[in-house]
Design an enzyme around this catalytic site. Structure first.
Site, short mmCIF file in Angstrom:
data_model
loop_
_atom_site.label_atom_id
_atom_site.label_comp_id
_atom_site.label_asym_id
_atom_site.label_seq_id
_atom_site.Cartn_x
_atom_site.Cartn_y
_atom_site.Cartn_z
CB SER A 73 -42.89 -53.44 43.91
OG SER A 73 -43.23 -52.91 42.64
CG HIS A 110 -42.68 -53.95 48.11
ND1 HIS A 110 -43.04 -55.27 48.00
CD2 HIS A 110 -43.49 -53.25 47.28
CE1 HIS A 110 -44.02 -55.38 47.13
NE2 HIS A 110 -44.32 -54.17 46.67
CE LYS A 124 -46.85 -55.19 48.89
NZ LYS A 124 -48.22 -54.62 49.13
#
Length: 369
Positions: free
Chosen positions: A174, A202, A223
């Site tokens: 990340s 991610h 995300k």
């Protein structure tokens, strides 16, 4: 306890954290603390958080299911929307089943919680997310870490273990944006009485999932998918075991079913690949232009592009300078990153224009000097 003194010390060490208030929908342009800025610190990688089709799906979900789920999944909170999304995520990842959690943090705690009596050891990458470390501590196992993305270090550590264990890694890290070598990690797991667990918070939606057989896969939906929540995917028996044994799953209210409807639309858009292609083009442009300017951006082919500054005070000053000039880029400092590696964490989204990226990089070059 003297919290005032502790807060003062954080400020003196340039480690105090403060919140900025955004006043409009998430996107590449935000109004933050009353100021219009270009947003380069969001995890909305595919620009789906304010996508028209996703918003419309959410509205339809509210009309059908209302707002809240009303209860945990094992009471009365598990709706057909939750069930449909779990099946769609299982299909997308190529796994037998998927299980929804309200957040990625609780998903990771939930995996460790369920495995409390099954593991004798766990080995974690040095740069794993805090929730993985906290999950490890939750079940009372010693924190053991191998050097970041270092297979030789992992092999040395694993040779000292006995009993059943788990190799744990972020898929896309990340704060650095680099990726774990899942194939190599699975090979080591195969020869060491271990199961591989990856946290793809991610990478999900940006890269195609790489999930070896009989491993554990967790990803978040807040995300690239642009909504909220998380899921764990795996084989039939493991997911059923989580339902029976994962305390954060059992004792948490299910997330809004309307969010599930919106996420199903996000998943459709992810599969189409148009937003992913736009993001890919932006990453390539960013890499090429930053190289041309001579900026020391760390090696990353993900949406996360870190510029290591070093000192926390300097990173904060550069971040504030950029904000004053209309560019929102977070300064990330210890303990989120190792000491003396404070950085600008630049994140790219599908809807950024090349002109915006070019402007940002020119401003960063000027600010560094």
């Amino acid at each position: 306890m003297d919290f005032s003194t502790k807060l003062t010390k954080l400020k003196q060490n340039h480690l105090y954290r403060s919140r900025k208030v955004s006043e409009n929908a998430q996107g590449t342009q935000l109004i933050v603390n009353g100021k219009s800025v270009l947003n380069f610190c969001s995890n909305d990688y595919l620009s789906l958080a304010n996508h028209a089709q996703v918003k419309e799906a959410l509205k339809q979900g509210v009309d059908k299911y209302g707002v809240g789920s009303g209860a945990s999944h094992l009471v009365s909170g598990h709706s057909s929307a939750h069930h449909d999304l779990e099946e769609a995520l299982a299909d997308y990842t190529g796994q037998d089943r998927a299980l929804l959690f309200s957040t990625g943090y609780t998903a990771n705690l939930g995996i460790f919680s369920a495995l409390k009596d099954e593991l004798d050891w766990a080995l974690q990458d040095k740069l794993n997310h805090a929730s993985l470390i906290d999950g490890n501590q939750l079940i009372g196992l010693p924190i053991q870490r191998y050097l970041h993305n270092d297979i030789a270090s992992l092999k040395r550590k694993i040779a000292k273990q006995t009993g059943a264990g788990m190799i744990v890694t972020d898929t896309v890290f990340s704060m650095d944006g680099d990726r774990a070598n899942i194939d190599d990690l699975q090979k080591i797991a195969n020869f060491s009485n271990a199961i591989l667990m990856q946290d793809d918070a991610h990478g999900f939606g940006v890269f195609k999932p790489n999930i070896p057989q009989n491993s554990i896969y967790m990803a978040t939906l807040g995300k690239a998918a642009g909504t909220m929540g998380a899921f764990v995917a795996g084989n039939e028996d493991f997911i059923e075991f989580l339902i029976q044994k994962s305390r954060p799953y059992i004792y948490t209210t299910a997330m809004s079913p309307a969010i599930c409807v919106a996420t199903l639309k996000s998943l459709e858009l992810i599969k189409k690949g148009e937003q992913k292609a736009k993001l890919r083009a932006n990453i390539d442009f960013f890499r090429n232009f930053s190289t041309a300017l001579g900026l020391p951006i760390e090696a990353s082919n993900s949406a996360i592009q870190p510029l290591i500054i070093g000192e926390s005070e300097k990173a904060l000053k550069i971040s504030q300078t950029l904000f004053n000039q209309g560019f929102y880029v977070s300064a990330i400092r210890p303990p989120t990153v190792p000491k003396n590696t404070a950085r600008l964490r630049i994140t790219l989204s599908a809807d950024h224009t090349q002109s915006q990226i070019e402007q940002l990089l020119n401003k960063i070059k000027h600010a560094l000097h």
